[in-house]
Design a protein around this motif. Structure first.
Motif, PDB file in Angstrom:
ATOM      1  N   THR A 259       0.965  -1.068  -0.059  1.00  0.00           N
ATOM      2  CA  THR A 259      -0.153  -0.078   0.072  1.00  0.00           C
ATOM      3  C   THR A 259       0.992   1.085   0.101  1.00  0.00           C
ATOM      4  O   THR A 259       0.432   1.974  -0.761  1.00  0.00           O
ATOM      5  CB  THR A 259      -0.985   0.005   1.168  1.00  0.00           C
ATOM      6  OG1 THR A 259      -1.863  -1.141   1.229  1.00  0.00           O
ATOM      7  CG2 THR A 259      -1.613   1.545   1.364  1.00  0.00           C
ATOM      8  N   ARG A 331      -7.137   5.060   3.280  1.00  0.00           N
ATOM      9  CA  ARG A 331      -7.472   3.678   3.492  1.00  0.00           C
ATOM     10  C   ARG A 331      -6.775   2.965   2.059  1.00  0.00           C
ATOM     11  O   ARG A 331      -6.517   3.646   1.133  1.00  0.00           O
ATOM     12  CB  ARG A 331      -8.864   3.578   3.171  1.00  0.00           C
ATOM     13  CG  ARG A 331      -9.570   3.848   4.567  1.00  0.00           C
ATOM     14  CD  ARG A 331     -11.101   3.366   4.469  1.00  0.00           C
ATOM     15  NE  ARG A 331     -11.180   1.964   4.279  1.00  0.00           N
ATOM     16  CZ  ARG A 331     -11.085   0.979   5.421  1.00  0.00           C
ATOM     17  NH1 ARG A 331     -10.926   1.374   6.416  1.00  0.00           N
ATOM     18  NH2 ARG A 331     -11.296  -0.139   4.842  1.00  0.00           N
ATOM     19  N   GLU A 333      -8.174   0.974   0.171  1.00  0.00           N
ATOM     20  CA  GLU A 333      -9.032   1.097  -1.096  1.00  0.00           C
ATOM     21  C   GLU A 333      -8.815   2.229  -1.925  1.00  0.00           C
ATOM     22  O   GLU A 333      -8.981   2.363  -3.162  1.00  0.00           O
ATOM     23  CB  GLU A 333     -10.458   0.839  -0.706  1.00  0.00           C
ATOM     24  CG  GLU A 333     -10.751  -0.446   0.030  1.00  0.00           C
ATOM     25  CD  GLU A 333     -10.587  -0.445   1.422  1.00  0.00           C
ATOM     26  OE1 GLU A 333     -11.230  -1.224   1.895  1.00  0.00           O
ATOM     27  OE2 GLU A 333     -10.082   0.544   2.126  1.00  0.00           O
ATOM     28  N   GLN A 334      -8.639   3.503  -1.190  1.00  0.00           N
ATOM     29  CA  GLN A 334      -8.452   4.741  -1.798  1.00  0.00           C
ATOM     30  C   GLN A 334      -7.001   4.904  -2.456  1.00  0.00           C
ATOM     31  O   GLN A 334      -7.042   5.320  -3.812  1.00  0.00           O
ATOM     32  CB  GLN A 334      -8.309   5.871  -0.796  1.00  0.00           C
ATOM     33  CG  GLN A 334      -9.695   5.978  -0.131  1.00  0.00           C
ATOM     34  CD  GLN A 334      -9.735   6.729   1.113  1.00  0.00           C
ATOM     35  OE1 GLN A 334      -8.610   6.786   1.697  1.00  0.00           O
ATOM     36  NE2 GLN A 334     -10.793   7.253   1.373  1.00  0.00           N
ATOM     37  N   SER A 336      -5.779   2.206  -4.071  1.00  0.00           N
ATOM     38  CA  SER A 336      -6.458   1.408  -5.273  1.00  0.00           C
ATOM     39  C   SER A 336      -6.941   2.060  -6.230  1.00  0.00           C
ATOM     40  O   SER A 336      -6.669   2.079  -7.481  1.00  0.00           O
ATOM     41  CB  SER A 336      -7.083   0.181  -4.901  1.00  0.00           C
ATOM     42  OG  SER A 336      -6.546  -0.906  -4.244  1.00  0.00           O
ATOM     43  N   HIS A 388      -7.008  -4.394  -8.884  1.00  0.00           N
ATOM     44  CA  HIS A 388      -7.455  -3.096  -8.107  1.00  0.00           C
ATOM     45  C   HIS A 388      -9.133  -2.962  -8.386  1.00  0.00           C
ATOM     46  O   HIS A 388      -9.746  -2.304  -7.584  1.00  0.00           O
ATOM     47  CB  HIS A 388      -6.688  -1.784  -8.415  1.00  0.00           C
ATOM     48  CG  HIS A 388      -5.405  -1.884  -7.969  1.00  0.00           C
ATOM     49  ND1 HIS A 388      -5.057  -1.800  -6.735  1.00  0.00           N
ATOM     50  CD2 HIS A 388      -4.162  -1.949  -8.374  1.00  0.00           C
ATOM     51  CE1 HIS A 388      -3.713  -1.799  -6.341  1.00  0.00           C
ATOM     52  NE2 HIS A 388      -2.991  -1.845  -7.370  1.00  0.00           N
ATOM     53  N   VAL A 391     -10.583  -5.077  -5.724  1.00  0.00           N
ATOM     54  CA  VAL A 391     -10.613  -4.186  -4.359  1.00  0.00           C
ATOM     55  C   VAL A 391     -11.517  -3.167  -4.359  1.00  0.00           C
ATOM     56  O   VAL A 391     -12.381  -3.243  -3.297  1.00  0.00           O
ATOM     57  CB  VAL A 391      -9.157  -3.628  -4.097  1.00  0.00           C
ATOM     58  CG1 VAL A 391      -9.220  -2.785  -3.060  1.00  0.00           C
ATOM     59  CG2 VAL A 391      -7.913  -4.633  -3.967  1.00  0.00           C
ATOM     60  N   LEU A 392     -11.796  -2.439  -5.311  1.00  0.00           N
ATOM     61  CA  LEU A 392     -12.959  -1.412  -5.339  1.00  0.00           C
ATOM     62  C   LEU A 392     -14.177  -1.908  -5.376  1.00  0.00           C
ATOM     63  O   LEU A 392     -15.232  -1.465  -4.868  1.00  0.00           O
ATOM     64  CB  LEU A 392     -12.580  -0.314  -6.437  1.00  0.00           C
ATOM     65  CG  LEU A 392     -11.517   0.349  -6.186  1.00  0.00           C
ATOM     66  CD1 LEU A 392     -11.288   1.487  -7.560  1.00  0.00           C
ATOM     67  CD2 LEU A 392     -11.594   1.460  -5.215  1.00  0.00           C
ATOM     68  N   ALA A 395     -15.100  -3.077  -2.047  1.00  0.00           N
ATOM     69  CA  ALA A 395     -15.455  -2.171  -1.234  1.00  0.00           C
ATOM     70  C   ALA A 395     -16.674  -1.689  -1.472  1.00  0.00           C
ATOM     71  O   ALA A 395     -17.621  -1.172  -0.583  1.00  0.00           O
ATOM     72  CB  ALA A 395     -14.170  -1.131  -1.376  1.00  0.00           C
TER      73      ALA A 395
END
Length: 404
Positions: A259, A331, A333-334, A336, A388, A391-392, A395
């Motif tokens: 990350t 985070r 996710e952000q 990503s 990615h 991942v999103l 989320a």
């Protein structure tokens, strides 16, 4: 109180001139220290890298050890880390440095990212005090180069399936396995290697001079040619008990390192895009066809306008994520979100720039094709587009699509 004022209204003040290099005025978001860091790295890159990079890229060779010492003297290695000779810079300042380094070449930014955001970060966050004292000051100075061994020949996007293993033998650990596509591997003095153990996945600080450790160079690359890429081979490498990183068990350790590294890529990709865009813009203003510069044609202006929008949106996104990281609110996710968008858009900016340069776009006299081919690697490492997206997707929906 009268609605009339003797002071001129804000709307009546003269506007600053339009700056093609900063059309949104993003520099207004940066404080003097940010600008000083950016300009220092930009000046070093212009002086030290740009005159040589085409030759390094063509030969597939780069003076990593020499550059590492120079980058250490700049304070560019392990920038956001505190103590042990590290600069303790803000996340925004580190991002600006990544942007300027990748504007020179992705391989140079990769050298810094792997050194600082992967190897040094892992030791700084998960290592013992003895490990930190042993490795970090030399790494911050560029005297010791580090690498990060997670990806394997058969396990990239799914590191949980890694086959590299470490077993206890008395008070020692014995490591065996292989890691693949490892930046800095053949020139590293220490390798942070992740392995399966009976206790779960653990990280180890492996001195590369250890018997049984080797790092053969990977050749015949068409991307990241100005970067050392290696395989790590661990053939029953015996390590003392204090080689294990005590603060990490399981995948959370290496994933947190990734990350941190992905954050630098969010900025860096925009550096490659900026260099390519600027080359195309300058070319469009000077290259003549049909008795006038091609920048005067509507289709060329449409390309330039569209790619300027994506470039500076990407820089704004990177800055926003940097502000969140500095506030302790960023985070994974952000990150990503930023990696997915910025690398994908950077490749499209490079490809469009190549069309503006025409046949000259494939020449190393211009940076565009070099950046485009480098970004094909950047698109894959530290998480592919598909990873990615998932991942999103998880989320957004709350549903895990990684495993059926």
């Amino acid at each position: 109180m009268s609605s009339q004022s003797s002071q001129p209204s804000r709307s009546a003040r003269p506007l600053p001139p339009f700056d093609p290099g900063d059309p949104l005025g993003i520099d207004d978001l940066l404080d003097p220290e940010d600008l000083a860091v950016r300009d220092t790295v930009r000046d070093w890159s212009a002086r030290r890298v740009l005159p040589e990079i085409a030759d390094w890229y063509e030969r597939g060779e780069v003076p990593v050890r020499e550059l590492a010492r120079e980058l250490g003297a700049l304070g560019a290695l392990g920038m956001p880390l505190e103590g042990y000779g590290c600069a303790g810079s803000s996340a925004v300042q580190y991002g600006l440095a990544c942007l300027e380094l990748e504007a020179a070449d992705s391989g140079i930014r990769s050298l810094v990212s792997v050194q600082g955001s992967l190897a040094m970060y892992a030791i700084h966050r998960f290592g013992s005090e003895e490990q930190k004292q042993r490795w970090l000051p030399g790494m911050a100075a560029g005297e010791i180069i580090g690498c990060f061994g997670l990806t394997e020949p058969d396990h990239g996007s799914d590191p949980a399936g890694m086959r590299t293993h470490a077993k206890r033998d008395g008070s020692d650990w014995v490591l065996s396995g292989r890691k693949m596509w490892i930046t800095n591997g053949s020139v590293a003095g220490v390798a942070v290697v992740w392995a399966q153990t009976d206790e779960g996945i653990r990280g180890f600080a492996v001195p590369t001079g250890s018997p049984g450790f080797s790092a053969p160079l990977i050749k015949h690359k068409w991307s990241l040619r100005a970067s050392v890429t290696s395989e790590l081979v661990l053939d029953e490498v015996r390590l003392p008990a204090d080689a294990v990183l005590p603060g990490a068990t399981g995948l959370k350790g290496p994933l947190s390192c990734l990350t941190h590294a992905r954050y630098g890529i969010v900025w860096g990709a925009m550096g490659a895009a900026r260099a390519s865009f600027e080359a195309a813009l300058e070319y469009a203003k000077t290259r003549e066809q049909f008795d006038r510069p091609i920048g005067g044609f509507q289709l060329t202006q449409a390309k330039l306008a569209d790619k300027a929008v994506e470039l500076h949106k990407g820089i704004l996104l990177a800055h926003h994520l940097g502000v969140r990281m500095d506030a302790g609110r960023l985070r994974p996710e952000q990150v990503s979100f930023g990696k997915l968008n910025n690398v994908r858009e950077a490749i499209e900016i490079c490809r469009t720039a190549r069309t503006i340069l025409g046949a000259n776009g494939i020449s190393l006299e211009y940076p565009v094709m070099r950046h485009a081919t480098n970004l094909e690697s950047v698109l894959t490492y530290e998480g592919t587009v598909e990873m990615h997206q998932l991942v999103l997707g998880k989320a957004l929906t709350g549903l895990d699509a990684f495993r059926g």
